[in-house]
Design an enzyme around this catalytic site. Sequence first.
Site, PDB file in Angstrom:
ATOM      1  N   THR A   1       0.806  -1.218   0.000  1.00 49.90           N
ATOM      2  CA  THR A   1       0.000   0.000   0.000  1.00 49.90           C
ATOM      3  C   THR A   1       0.836   1.264   0.000  1.00 49.90           C
ATOM      4  O   THR A   1       1.734   1.406   0.811  1.00 49.90           O
ATOM      5  CB  THR A   1      -0.917   0.072   1.261  1.00 49.90           C
ATOM      6  OG1 THR A   1      -1.597  -1.149   1.409  1.00 49.90           O
ATOM      7  CG2 THR A   1      -1.889   1.215   1.163  1.00 49.90           C
TER       8      THR A   1
ATOM      9  N   GLY B   1      -0.695  -2.243   6.064  1.00 52.09           N
ATOM     10  CA  GLY B   1      -0.476  -3.483   6.806  1.00 52.09           C
ATOM     11  C   GLY B   1      -1.589  -4.480   6.559  1.00 52.09           C
ATOM     12  O   GLY B   1      -2.265  -4.427   5.520  1.00 52.09           O
TER      13      GLY B   1
HETATM   14  N1  GLY Z   1      -3.570  -2.801   3.746  1.00 53.97           N
HETATM   15  C1  GLY Z   1      -3.856  -3.274   2.486  1.00 53.97           C
HETATM   16  C2  GLY Z   1      -4.475  -4.581   2.449  1.00 53.97           C
HETATM   17  O1  GLY Z   1      -4.494  -5.316   3.426  1.00 53.97           O
HETATM   18  O2  GLY Z   1      -4.981  -4.942   1.410  1.00 53.97           O
END
Ligand code: GLY
Length: 343
Positions: free
Chosen positions: A208, A260
Amino acid sequence: MAVEISRRTALGALVVSSLTACRNTGWSEDSSPTTARASTGFSSLNNMKGITLSTWNHGLTANRAGIGVLNGGGTALDAVESGCRAVELDCPDMTVGLASRPDRDGFVTLDAAIMTGEGRAGAVGFVRGVVHPISLARAVMERTPHVLLVGAGAEQFARESGLEVRPECQACDAIGGACLSPAAEREWRDWLLERQYRPRINIENHDTISMLALDKNGRMAAGSTTSGLAYKMHGRVGDSPIIGAGIFVDAPIGGAICTGLGETVLRTLGAHLAVEAMRHGMTPQEACEHAIARIIEKNGNPAEYQVGMLALDFHGRVGAFAVQKGFTYALGESLHDAPSELR
Ligand code: GLY
């Protein structure tokens, strides 16, 4: 660990109950040791054309693009879109954009969201072939009556909106792996040998780009774009496109963004939680620590996952906290290590 969390929760309650006192006494970040820890670089706030704050090392790429927009007089919304687009095209960690690691069936599926402090929001989930999901999220916000479009409908809207959609990704439905970058395909084929689903902390869930920007006119925006977890189930959507989970902004309070393991953030609506904590008087740093403590309380053993959280308020104060060490973030053009619950 439990004792530490209880202490933080108690601190949170104390801060919430003293909201009025904090505001009336002009409580500043200097009175909070935890905020001072993450306020590096803000002495020159008044001389800046804006602020950019992004997750991970690739946050530097995002911020540079965003700073260019802000320096040219652009809005926070434009800065966030531009920053996220830059990482969608160039993410060495293979966690954002079409060159990312795929799901377990060999398909790269992307999620993104964008939001302004005025409460406008757009998001897309489980899209394939879309080169810039963040721009698609913005198109949902600006050109539809909806907030979230997913899957084939979102891809159709991307084509109708004139956004680039790679046709080969639509043509290889039955053949996982057909559209992967060479590096992603190599890693995926190695993964297939054992098919163990244990994302490596800070690597396969080092996902991300999430970004906050505040422009010189006092407007704030947040964005997030990701391929989600490597080797997730086909169809899985994480926290990034869920408004309130991966991102949230509310003027005149501030914004928060997460990265995360998305499932842990979804269970707590982590970004919304942090913004509401700021609304009740916490500094951005305290809000991040409060939200991470809640995430750990609700999800159990923190050694098993990573979540990183960043927050920014309309005074330009910054907060950063993570479950585990190793979460880096970019503030403007400088890179920082976030403090963490586990050390
Ligand atoms: N934080 C992005 C996901 O878990 O897809």
